[in-house]
Design an enzyme around this catalytic site. Structure first.
Site, PDB file in Angstrom:
ATOM      1  N   LEU A 209     -37.843   0.212 -21.498  1.00  0.00           N
ATOM      2  CA  LEU A 209     -36.619  -0.318 -22.087  1.00  0.00           C
ATOM      3  C   LEU A 209     -36.017  -1.424 -21.224  1.00  0.00           C
ATOM      4  O   LEU A 209     -35.388  -2.352 -21.751  1.00  0.00           O
ATOM      5  CB  LEU A 209     -35.614   0.817 -22.292  1.00  0.00           C
ATOM      6  CG  LEU A 209     -35.956   1.822 -23.397  1.00  0.00           C
ATOM      7  CD1 LEU A 209     -34.878   2.904 -23.466  1.00  0.00           C
ATOM      8  CD2 LEU A 209     -36.087   1.127 -24.745  1.00  0.00           C
ATOM      9  N   CYS A 210     -36.204  -1.337 -19.917  1.00  0.00           N
ATOM     10  CA  CYS A 210     -35.653  -2.375 -19.055  1.00  0.00           C
ATOM     11  C   CYS A 210     -36.308  -3.723 -19.320  1.00  0.00           C
ATOM     12  O   CYS A 210     -35.660  -4.779 -19.268  1.00  0.00           O
ATOM     13  CB  CYS A 210     -35.795  -1.990 -17.591  1.00  0.00           C
ATOM     14  SG  CYS A 210     -37.492  -1.692 -17.057  1.00  0.00           S
ATOM     15  N   THR A 211     -37.600  -3.699 -19.612  1.00  0.00           N
ATOM     16  CA  THR A 211     -38.308  -4.935 -19.949  1.00  0.00           C
ATOM     17  C   THR A 211     -37.799  -5.494 -21.267  1.00  0.00           C
ATOM     18  O   THR A 211     -37.569  -6.708 -21.403  1.00  0.00           O
ATOM     19  CB  THR A 211     -39.822  -4.681 -20.040  1.00  0.00           C
ATOM     20  OG1 THR A 211     -40.297  -4.234 -18.774  1.00  0.00           O
ATOM     21  CG2 THR A 211     -40.564  -5.947 -20.439  1.00  0.00           C
TER      22      THR A 211
END
EC number: 6.2.1.64
Length: 458
Positions: free
Chosen positions: A210-212
């Site tokens: 999700l951070c990407t």
């Protein structure tokens, strides 16, 4: 004078299989025109899916002598389908796939009757599936395969020796394609592995951190998944995303375009959006044709016995040259879907609490703190506390009543079992059979019998 050859029968190739014997025929094969005519008149086949593989399957089965076919699919035709789903035309865009596919095959193959069903597979009653002699799967979804597999295995019954009753077996032929790769498999519940027995064959779906997605998207798929997994919930709150709803998919596509433009990432298209969200692998028409041919042939072999069936999983790889291989997998005797489970005989007066106590006391089960589930209904849950309190009133009720007063059915029990002197979590399938008792039965005299011929998972 040159004599013209007599016109050949349209079923000449089929006749070579059904009208004469051979070295590879099954034990119940009786060649002759009666067999061919019986297949045409009495055998009913359900084709699940009317996409790239489903279109080929429907056509191949109709040309293989099957005259009573049904096809079910919930999708409508899109422009992107036309390059490989050959039964559809440009004027068909927006129409139900099942209805158009059935119409086109009936136009080309005389004598065949195909009944289309434009609906979700879950919307059909179980009796609908029980009306067919065999089910052919042309699906692109693991979830849909698992559902149909569960339905077919749900009809399966075992005798007291844990042998499947032949009249309750609902055979399936499953095909799948992924680019230049494909598989065809024969599933005979209780005899060959079911889909759940070999679920490990399917690799896990690709997941993006999700951070990407939120901070450093690097390709079009990242932008699409950002719109799908993050942006949708920010804007729509608790509203569920439906991948089969065109308006929902269009919204994700539009948001992905904005995201891609913000980071200068090219390549976001509507078809790619569908592929990423639905985990669709681009299909190739030739792969569909090859796998469909294998599935149609196996369907014919199952209903006629004209040859031994596939044993039991065929893989095809046409990416570099041509490679095919047949692997014989073994059934998981402890499978919770197709396995026999443990046979238990109970009086109709046994309460759910007494039933749970029996599971803990019996030397071959030793299942403590058991939760009980019947079909989709939870009869009792040990945890969390809120669910335990919700189901607590069921403990004093007869299990016979909680299961709908049926003579026999399957329940699943989950709890802690003692295995190798260690306590381990255990999920067990039980076949419950209720005995008819005159008068009021004494709970303490109820019997619980585990078939000693089968090694239990506990």
């Amino acid at each position: 004078m040159v004599l013209m050859d007599a016109p050949q029968s349209k079923s000449r190739d089929l006749d070579k299989l059904l009208l004469r014997s051979g070295n590879l025929v099954g034990p119940g094969f009786f060649p002759g025109t009666d067999l061919r005519d019986d297949i045409r008149e009495y055998v009913r086949v359900l084709v699940v899916g009317a996409g790239g593989l489903g279109c080929e399957l429907l056509k191949d089965l109709a040309l293989s002598g099957f005259r009573n076919l049904d096809v079910i699919d919930m999708d409508r035709i899109e422009v992107t389908n036309l390059n490989r789903q050959f039964l559809f035309r440009l004027e068909d865009v927006g129409k139900p796939k099942a209805e158009v596919a059935a119409k086109r095959v009936m136009e080309r193959v005389s004598g065949v009757e195909i009944k289309p069903h434009f609906s979700r597979i879950e919307d059909k009653e179980l009796d609908f599936y029980n009306d067919f002699n065999i089910i052919a799967l042309g699906l692109d979804s693991i979830e849909a395969r698992r559902y149909i597999n569960g339905v077919a295995c749900g009809f399966l019954e075992y005798d007291e020796d844990d042998n499947p009753r032949s009249e309750t077996i609902k055979p399936m032929v499953d095909g799948g394609t992924e680019g230049f790769k494909g598989h065809a498999r024969v599933i005979v519940p209780g005899v060959t592995p079911c889909f759940e027995c070999t679920i490990w064959l399917f690799p896990p779906q690709v997941k993006f951190p999700l951070c990407t997605l939120a901070e450093t998207p690097r390709n079009a798929a990242h932008c699409i998944e950002y719109a799908h997994l993050i942006k949708w919930h920010e804007v729509h709150g608790g509203k569920s995303f439906d991948p089969d709803e065109p308006e929902h998919m269009k919204w994700v596509y539009d948001e992905a375009i904005k995201r891609a433009e913000l980071f200068g990432i090219p390549g976001v298209t509507y078809s790619l959006t569908q592929g990423v969200v639905k985990n669709i692998i681009p299909a190739i028409a030739s792969t569909n044709a090859i796998i469909s041919a294998a599935c149609a042939l196996e369907t014919l072999k199952i209903v006629s016995g004209c040859s031994k069936t596939l044993a039991n999983y065929l893989t095809y790889n046409g990416g570099e040259g041509l490679h095919t291989k047949v692997t014989e997998f073994e059934s998981d005797k402890e499978c919770l879907v197709c396995g026999p489970g443990i046979l238990i005989e109970l009086d109709t007066s046994i309460t759910l609490q007494k039933f749970i106590d029996m599971l803990e006391e019996h030397p071959k089960l030793l299942l403590s703190k058991a939760s009980v589930k019947h079909g989709k209904d939870s009869l009792y849950m040990q945890a969390p506390p809120v669910l335990e309190e919700m189901h607590r009133p069921n403990l004093s009720k007869p299990l016979y009543d909680l299961m709908g007063r049926v003579e026999k059915d399957t329940v699943h029990v989950f709890g802690t079992a003692l295995k190798n002197e260690e306590k381990q979590s255990s999920l067990t399938k039980l076949r419950v059979v209720f005995k008819e008792v005159d008068g009021v039965a004494d709970m303490d005299t109820a019997t619980l019998r585990v078939n000693s011929k089968r090694k239990t998972p506990l």
